[in-house]
Write an enzyme that holds these catalytic residues in place. Structure first.
Site, PDB file in Angstrom:
ATOM      1  N   THR A   1     -25.672   9.030   9.794  1.00  0.00           N
ATOM      2  CA  THR A   1     -26.929   9.511   9.383  1.00  0.00           C
ATOM      3  C   THR A   1     -28.025   8.706   8.611  1.00  0.00           C
ATOM      4  O   THR A   1     -29.030   8.835   8.858  1.00  0.00           O
ATOM      5  CB  THR A   1     -26.822  11.038   8.426  1.00  0.00           C
ATOM      6  OG1 THR A   1     -26.237  10.271   7.258  1.00  0.00           O
ATOM      7  CG2 THR A   1     -25.783  11.945   8.910  1.00  0.00           C
TER       8      THR A   1
ATOM      9  N   CYS B   1     -22.571  16.993  -2.884  1.00  0.00           N
ATOM     10  CA  CYS B   1     -23.530  17.395  -1.696  1.00  0.00           C
ATOM     11  C   CYS B   1     -22.828  18.392  -1.182  1.00  0.00           C
ATOM     12  O   CYS B   1     -21.495  18.134  -0.628  1.00  0.00           O
ATOM     13  CB  CYS B   1     -23.970  16.087  -1.044  1.00  0.00           C
ATOM     14  SG  CYS B   1     -25.082  16.520   0.212  1.00  0.00           S
TER      15      CYS B   1
ATOM     16  N   ARG C   1     -31.094   6.027   3.037  1.00  0.00           N
ATOM     17  CA  ARG C   1     -32.028   6.605   2.234  1.00  0.00           C
ATOM     18  C   ARG C   1     -31.556   7.939   1.573  1.00  0.00           C
ATOM     19  O   ARG C   1     -30.391   8.331   2.054  1.00  0.00           O
ATOM     20  CB  ARG C   1     -33.301   7.064   3.195  1.00  0.00           C
ATOM     21  CG  ARG C   1     -32.783   7.869   4.614  1.00  0.00           C
ATOM     22  CD  ARG C   1     -33.947   8.090   5.416  1.00  0.00           C
ATOM     23  NE  ARG C   1     -33.622   8.947   6.490  1.00  0.00           N
ATOM     24  CZ  ARG C   1     -32.944   8.874   7.535  1.00  0.00           C
ATOM     25  NH1 ARG C   1     -32.550   7.375   7.593  1.00  0.00           N
ATOM     26  NH2 ARG C   1     -32.683   9.658   8.480  1.00  0.00           N
TER      27      ARG C   1
ATOM     28  N   CYS D   1     -30.424  11.638   0.525  1.00  0.00           N
ATOM     29  CA  CYS D   1     -30.339  13.021   0.981  1.00  0.00           C
ATOM     30  C   CYS D   1     -31.247  13.941   0.347  1.00  0.00           C
ATOM     31  O   CYS D   1     -31.784  14.103  -1.134  1.00  0.00           O
ATOM     32  CB  CYS D   1     -29.141  13.644   0.647  1.00  0.00           C
ATOM     33  SG  CYS D   1     -28.683  15.199   1.278  1.00  0.00           S
TER      34      CYS D   1
ATOM     35  N   CYS E   1     -28.892  17.225  -1.522  1.00  0.00           N
ATOM     36  CA  CYS E   1     -28.381  17.152  -3.013  1.00  0.00           C
ATOM     37  C   CYS E   1     -29.078  16.227  -4.021  1.00  0.00           C
ATOM     38  O   CYS E   1     -29.114  16.245  -5.145  1.00  0.00           O
ATOM     39  CB  CYS E   1     -27.000  16.205  -2.822  1.00  0.00           C
ATOM     40  SG  CYS E   1     -26.881  14.551  -2.212  1.00  0.00           S
TER      41      CYS E   1
ATOM     42  N   TRP F   1     -22.476   7.334 -44.953  1.00  0.00           N
ATOM     43  CA  TRP F   1     -22.683   8.364 -44.283  1.00  0.00           C
ATOM     44  C   TRP F   1     -24.095   8.504 -43.354  1.00  0.00           C
ATOM     45  O   TRP F   1     -24.165   8.928 -42.153  1.00  0.00           O
ATOM     46  CB  TRP F   1     -22.874   9.654 -45.064  1.00  0.00           C
ATOM     47  CG  TRP F   1     -23.295  11.139 -44.620  1.00  0.00           C
ATOM     48  CD1 TRP F   1     -22.272  11.755 -44.089  1.00  0.00           C
ATOM     49  CD2 TRP F   1     -24.423  11.706 -44.193  1.00  0.00           C
ATOM     50  NE1 TRP F   1     -22.937  12.972 -43.310  1.00  0.00           N
ATOM     51  CE2 TRP F   1     -24.114  12.892 -43.591  1.00  0.00           C
ATOM     52  CE3 TRP F   1     -25.670  11.124 -44.479  1.00  0.00           C
ATOM     53  CZ2 TRP F   1     -25.364  13.551 -43.244  1.00  0.00           C
ATOM     54  CZ3 TRP F   1     -26.817  11.889 -43.977  1.00  0.00           C
ATOM     55  CH2 TRP F   1     -26.581  13.101 -43.522  1.00  0.00           C
TER      56      TRP F   1
ATOM     57  N   TYR G   1     -24.500   8.634 -39.367  1.00  0.00           N
ATOM     58  CA  TYR G   1     -25.383   9.721 -38.681  1.00  0.00           C
ATOM     59  C   TYR G   1     -26.342   9.094 -37.693  1.00  0.00           C
ATOM     60  O   TYR G   1     -26.574   9.565 -36.718  1.00  0.00           O
ATOM     61  CB  TYR G   1     -25.813  10.637 -39.801  1.00  0.00           C
ATOM     62  CG  TYR G   1     -26.431  11.812 -39.206  1.00  0.00           C
ATOM     63  CD1 TYR G   1     -25.779  13.022 -38.951  1.00  0.00           C
ATOM     64  CD2 TYR G   1     -27.924  11.994 -39.056  1.00  0.00           C
ATOM     65  CE1 TYR G   1     -26.196  14.247 -38.743  1.00  0.00           C
ATOM     66  CE2 TYR G   1     -28.394  13.047 -38.591  1.00  0.00           C
ATOM     67  CZ  TYR G   1     -27.647  14.168 -38.504  1.00  0.00           C
ATOM     68  OH  TYR G   1     -28.302  15.526 -37.921  1.00  0.00           O
TER      69      TYR G   1
ATOM     70  N   ASP H   1     -18.711  13.241 -44.911  1.00  0.00           N
ATOM     71  CA  ASP H   1     -19.642  14.474 -44.335  1.00  0.00           C
ATOM     72  C   ASP H   1     -18.869  15.701 -45.114  1.00  0.00           C
ATOM     73  O   ASP H   1     -17.615  16.096 -44.719  1.00  0.00           O
ATOM     74  CB  ASP H   1     -19.782  14.482 -42.915  1.00  0.00           C
ATOM     75  CG  ASP H   1     -20.687  15.751 -42.436  1.00  0.00           C
ATOM     76  OD1 ASP H   1     -21.944  15.504 -42.846  1.00  0.00           O
ATOM     77  OD2 ASP H   1     -20.180  16.849 -42.287  1.00  0.00           O
TER      78      ASP H   1
END
Length: 487
Positions: free
Chosen positions: A31, A39, A64, A66, A69, A430, A434, A450
């Site tokens: 294709t 897909c 190229r 689709c 999808c 801490w 974070y 923590d």
């Protein structure tokens, strides 16, 4: 690629396995089209399939995208795949700046290497050059804008970073064998109610959307962020390629049946659209492979049933400086108290913006604004209830960002930047962990001191917690979020 890899990937394609989405693409020789592994088109024969690790490699091979999808919606790869590697940081910068006109030489400069070295390591990892990868990023963004919005073809070309309409048309026709206007005619669109730009960003299911939204809602800064009707909204301040400030708003919702987040963007943000989309991907952790995380962290459920949930994401951030300041304000106080202080800071020093949306009135103060304040910083932040020590820390952070001495953006090298953060007065382990977790998107941060972590794992000692966390590598950030959510 080995025969075994090809067999595994063909089996994933046959099963429409979402766990592999974004990890590879398949080019179908019969294709001339390349697809995502999920897909729903008719399964091609194995002898007609060629597998590629990136969309750019598939396009360079002559395939190229689709139209069914939509490869432009595929989720990216997780930072843990190369958390400290130059090639991953280069990929992040290329995706974020594909619409800005930033050159390969400039991107290499941001990475602290020569463009020759960047081209070499990038080509070795992804089998395409940085220029080819950048070109595919632009083409896929343009394809998405053509299919999903009513923007003019000229606006699409400019937003995707092509620089000229003629160049865009020529390249699009050459690669996709279709004129941009012809693609648009094939793609039915729904008009946004506020003329905003509406796009879809894919993720690997499952996604604990309500969990993510609850986390962000508890920490949302009034005036800057809000939650309305199950969607996240915030104000935006970015700088365009022409070095002009751009202001606006974004709204992010969830379309579970399609495994996408819908992103509605203020038209005023079109000049910085690629930056906006990159930051949304980081904020909502769209690179995550939830099954890979759960494979390691599922053992947490032996501690307590339901402690780890499949599909839990790592909440990132939209603005790294905003997140770092928020972390400083949150030192040794409750989430609610830190939110109050952040709201006062925004009301006093933030820039007002007209959004027309209730709850969105300001953008967070930039580091440049903090540095430019006259007189002692305590005099500005003290009346807001921010202690002198934290005010001085915020100022030092702002200075470091303005001088480009610290880089805690998504994709930065955490080990390097953590050392710099810890050198800033008032930044302890801490806060640094974070910031690494939420601003840099480091999947293996762990703030072992923590309060929430200690409470969720009580009555274990700090030494026992640290030892237990070693079994959760390299996903300790996700373990932390699961521990917080369990409370």
């Amino acid at each position: 690629m080995s025969r075994d890899e090809e067999r595994i990937w063909y089996a994933a394609l046959k099963a429409k396995d979402a766990r592999f989405d974004g990890h590879f693409f398949v080019g179908v020789s019969s294709t001339g089209i390349y697809c995502r592994p999920i897909c729903r088109a008719k399964l091609p024969k194995p002898e007609n399939c060629t597998f590629y690790t990136t969309a750019a490699a598939a396009e360079q091979a002559g395939f190229r995208p689709c139209l069914l999808c939509r490869p432009e919606r595929a989720p990216g790869t997780a930072p843990v795949d190369a958390s400290a590697a130059l090639v991953h940081r280069a990929k992040v910068l290329l995706e974020e700046n594909c619409g800005s006109g930033l050159s390969i030489e400039e991107i290499a400069g941001h990475l602290g290497c020569t463009d020759r070295h960047m081209r070499r390591v990038f080509s070795a990892a992804y089998h395409v050059t940085p220029v080819q990868y950048l070109q595919t990023c632009r083409l896929l963004l343009a394809k998405s804008l053509l299919a999903d919005t009513d923007l003019s073809v000229l606006d699409v070309a400019m937003a995707a970073g092509f620089g000229s309409l003629r160049r865009f048309n020529d390249l699009f026709k050459n690669k996709y064998r279709l004129a941009p206007t012809a693609l648009r005619r094939q793609s039915p669109r729904t008009q946004s109610r506020d003329n905003a730009i509406v796009l879809a960003l894919g993720y690997r299911p499952p996604y604990q959307w309500r969990q993510m939204l609850d986390f962000l809602a508890q920490r949302a800064i009034p005036g800057v962020e809000t939650i309305i009707d199950g969607q996240y909204l915030r104000t935006v301040h970015l700088v365009s390629a022409e070095k002009q400030p751009v202001y606006g708003w974004v709204r992010v919702g969830h379309r579970q049946g399609n495994d996408v987040l819908t992103v509605t963007v203020d038209p005023a943000l079109l000049p910085v659209l690629t930056q906006v989309l990159a930051r949304i991907r980081h904020l909502f952790d769209l690179f995550c492979d939830p099954h890979a995380v759960y494979e390691v962290l599922g053992a947490m459920n032996a501690i307590r049933p339901g402690l780890c949930t499949l599909g839990t994401r790592l909440p990132g951030c939209f603005d790294p400086f905003e997140m770092a300041v928020r972390a400083v304000l949150g030192q040794q106080i409750t989430v609610k108290a830190a939110r109050t202080l952040a709201a006062r800071l925004v009301a006093a020093l933030g820039t007002p913006v007209a959004t027309g949306i209730e709850g969105l009135s300001h953008v967070f103060p930039s580091p440049e604004q903090i540095v430019a304040l006259d007189g002692p910083i305590d005099g500005h932040l003290g009346p807001l209830g921010i202690t002198g020590a934290r005010a001085r820390t915020i100022l030092e952070l702002a200075r470091a960002v303005v001088r480009e001495e610290i880089d805690f953006k998504f994709g930065a090298e955490p080990e390097t930047e953590l050392k710099k953060l810890l050198a800033v007065p008032g930044i302890g382990p801490w806060t640094a962990q974070y910031v690494a977790m939420r601003a840099m998107g480091w999947p293996d941060a762990f703030p072992d001191t923590d309060f929430g972590v200690k409470k969720a794992l009580a009555p274990r000692t700090l030494k026992e917690i640290s030892a237990l966390a070693e079994t959760w590598r390299p996903w300790r950030s996700y373990a932390t979020v699961n521990l917080w959510n369990s409370l």
